[in-house]
Design a protein around this motif. Structure first.
Motif, PDB file in Angstrom:
ATOM      1  N   ALA A  98       0.819  -1.214   0.000  1.00  0.00           N
ATOM      2  CA  ALA A  98       0.000   0.000   0.000  1.00  0.00           C
ATOM      3  C   ALA A  98       0.851   1.263   0.000  1.00  0.00           C
ATOM      4  O   ALA A  98       0.528   2.244  -0.686  1.00  0.00           O
ATOM      5  CB  ALA A  98      -0.932  -0.004   1.211  1.00  0.00           C
ATOM      6  N   LEU A  99       1.948   1.257   0.751  1.00  0.00           N
ATOM      7  CA  LEU A  99       2.817   2.443   0.800  1.00  0.00           C
ATOM      8  C   LEU A  99       3.452   2.704  -0.564  1.00  0.00           C
ATOM      9  O   LEU A  99       3.510   3.840  -1.032  1.00  0.00           O
ATOM     10  CB  LEU A  99       3.895   2.265   1.870  1.00  0.00           C
ATOM     11  N   GLY A 129      -7.948  -0.074   2.851  1.00  0.00           N
ATOM     12  CA  GLY A 129      -8.616   1.207   3.018  1.00  0.00           C
ATOM     13  C   GLY A 129      -7.718   2.362   3.419  1.00  0.00           C
ATOM     14  O   GLY A 129      -8.212   3.396   3.868  1.00  0.00           O
ATOM     15  N   VAL A 130      -6.397   2.207   3.277  1.00  0.00           N
ATOM     16  CA  VAL A 130      -5.473   3.250   3.726  1.00  0.00           C
ATOM     17  C   VAL A 130      -4.872   4.071   2.588  1.00  0.00           C
ATOM     18  O   VAL A 130      -4.313   5.140   2.824  1.00  0.00           O
ATOM     19  CB  VAL A 130      -4.318   2.641   4.549  1.00  0.00           C
ATOM     20  N   VAL A 131      -4.985   3.601   1.358  1.00  0.00           N
ATOM     21  CA  VAL A 131      -4.313   4.276   0.239  1.00  0.00           C
ATOM     22  C   VAL A 131      -4.799   5.712   0.032  1.00  0.00           C
ATOM     23  O   VAL A 131      -3.972   6.600  -0.204  1.00  0.00           O
ATOM     24  CB  VAL A 131      -4.436   3.444  -1.054  1.00  0.00           C
ATOM     25  N   PRO A 132      -6.101   6.015   0.112  1.00  0.00           N
ATOM     26  CA  PRO A 132      -6.500   7.413  -0.054  1.00  0.00           C
ATOM     27  C   PRO A 132      -5.815   8.359   0.933  1.00  0.00           C
ATOM     28  O   PRO A 132      -5.374   9.452   0.561  1.00  0.00           O
ATOM     29  CB  PRO A 132      -8.018   7.370   0.162  1.00  0.00           C
ATOM     30  N   ALA A 223       8.878  -3.043  -0.277  1.00  0.00           N
ATOM     31  CA  ALA A 223       7.658  -3.151   0.520  1.00  0.00           C
ATOM     32  C   ALA A 223       7.947  -3.055   2.015  1.00  0.00           C
ATOM     33  O   ALA A 223       8.924  -3.619   2.511  1.00  0.00           O
ATOM     34  CB  ALA A 223       6.959  -4.471   0.209  1.00  0.00           C
ATOM     35  N   TYR A 224       7.095  -2.344   2.721  1.00  0.00           N
ATOM     36  CA  TYR A 224       7.187  -2.253   4.170  1.00  0.00           C
ATOM     37  C   TYR A 224       6.452  -3.409   4.834  1.00  0.00           C
ATOM     38  O   TYR A 224       6.656  -3.687   6.012  1.00  0.00           O
ATOM     39  CB  TYR A 224       6.590  -0.929   4.655  1.00  0.00           C
ATOM     40  N   THR A 225       5.576  -4.057   4.100  1.00  0.00           N
ATOM     41  CA  THR A 225       4.811  -5.187   4.629  1.00  0.00           C
ATOM     42  C   THR A 225       5.029  -6.394   3.725  1.00  0.00           C
ATOM     43  O   THR A 225       5.050  -6.265   2.503  1.00  0.00           O
ATOM     44  CB  THR A 225       3.313  -4.869   4.681  1.00  0.00           C
ATOM     45  N   VAL A 226       5.177  -7.564   4.339  1.00  0.00           N
ATOM     46  CA  VAL A 226       5.380  -8.792   3.572  1.00  0.00           C
ATOM     47  C   VAL A 226       4.548  -9.908   4.193  1.00  0.00           C
ATOM     48  O   VAL A 226       4.204  -9.866   5.375  1.00  0.00           O
ATOM     49  CB  VAL A 226       6.867  -9.225   3.546  1.00  0.00           C
ATOM     50  N   VAL A 227       4.219 -10.901   3.376  1.00  0.00           N
ATOM     51  CA  VAL A 227       3.527 -12.096   3.872  1.00  0.00           C
ATOM     52  C   VAL A 227       4.588 -13.153   4.154  1.00  0.00           C
ATOM     53  O   VAL A 227       5.326 -13.567   3.254  1.00  0.00           O
ATOM     54  CB  VAL A 227       2.524 -12.619   2.832  1.00  0.00           C
ATOM     55  N   ASP A 228       4.704 -13.577   5.395  1.00  0.00           N
ATOM     56  CA  ASP A 228       5.710 -14.570   5.775  1.00  0.00           C
ATOM     57  C   ASP A 228       5.246 -15.991   5.498  1.00  0.00           C
ATOM     58  O   ASP A 228       6.046 -16.865   5.160  1.00  0.00           O
ATOM     59  CB  ASP A 228       6.051 -14.438   7.266  1.00  0.00           C
TER      60      ASP A 228
END
Length: 262
Positions: A98-99, A129-132, A223-228
């Motif tokens: 998203a970031l 829901g955070v992109v806007p 990416a700041y978020t990853v799926v482990d």
């Protein structure tokens, strides 16, 4: 006067399809049909309504970030009535979170030129829901999110946000970013005339170099978020049947209590 509206849209896997993760734990988009995110259709609809109710010249641009097939989402929005489209496509975008998406969108919106950005409240695949809000922060403009009603007048965007216990009337001076909910009004169906007209509307294609973005800033690497880890949902098992032979109510209550429903 003129009003430039950019509507951000996303090409998402069909929620009715068999969705799963790829080997790198990103969403596998090759083995399932895609479509314009339903929640983004409401954003397109609100842009069209603003245009229809405005005395100004309004230009509506739809913007998406995604693979080649994402053009299908743009065509749907153009057939609804948008004027032109921008497609940001680059192999290095694979796995962007998203970031990173907000960075790409911000650069593209700035390059396109805008007075108002309209987004759906969330995408139907990530549902974050955070992109806007992230987009508004990167652009340095006000955000008015989760609107059930939106209008533009005299350089100001106004809207109603409905909560559980109350509704708020909000407004912000342009330029601004807004997001709309699925309560903002039913999205129109493209007419045959609109579908034919969409084939002649301009679609620009940009990559990361066009936006002065380095590959390391996006994709899985940036990416700041990853799926482990991920596991398939267990197969649905047979339900519990309670036969009422005089103590059905008691058995049902005991079952609900054992499952901590009561």
């Amino acid at each position: 006067m003129s009003l430039r509206i950019v509507v951000t849209v996303k090409y998402v896997p069909d929620a009715t399809g068999d969705r799963h993760f790829a080997d790198d734990l990103t969403v596998d988009r090759d083995d399932v049909d895609g479509l314009l995110s339903e929640l983004d259709e409401y954003a397109v609809e609100q842009a069209l309504q603003i245009s229809e109710n405005s005395d100004d010249d309004v230009e509506i641009t739809v913007l998406t970030v995604g693979p080649e097939d994402a053009k299908d989402a743009l065509r749907k929005a153009l057939s609804m009535g948008a004027d032109k489209a921008i497609h940001v496509e680059d192999d290095d975008l694979h796995g962007t979170d998203a970031l990173g998406t907000s960075l790409v969108l911000a650069k593209a919106v700035e390059k396109a030129g805008y007075d108002l950005v309209i987004s759906g409240m969330a995408s139907t695949d990530g549902t974050m829901g955070v992109v806007p809000a992230l987009l508004a922060e990167r652009l340095g403009v006000p955000q008015v999110t989760l609107l059930s009603e939106v209008s533009v007048e005299d350089g100001t965007v106004k809207g109603r946000r409905d909560g559980d216990a109350a509704s708020e009337q909000l407004e912000a001076s342009l330029p601004a970013v807004v997001s709309v909910t699925d309560q903002s009004g039913e999205a129109r169906y493209p007419s045959f005339k609109g579908i034919m007209a969409a084939k002649k509307k301009p679609v620009q294609s940009w990559d990361l170099s066009d936006l002065d973005i380095e590959a390391e800033e996006v994709g899985l690497e940036g990416a700041y978020t990853v799926v482990d880890a991920a596991a398939e949902r267990p197969a649905r098992t047979a339900g519990t049947i309670v036969k009422d032979e005089g103590e059905g109510g008691k058995q049902l209550a005991e079952y609900l209590a054992s499952q901590k429903f009561i």
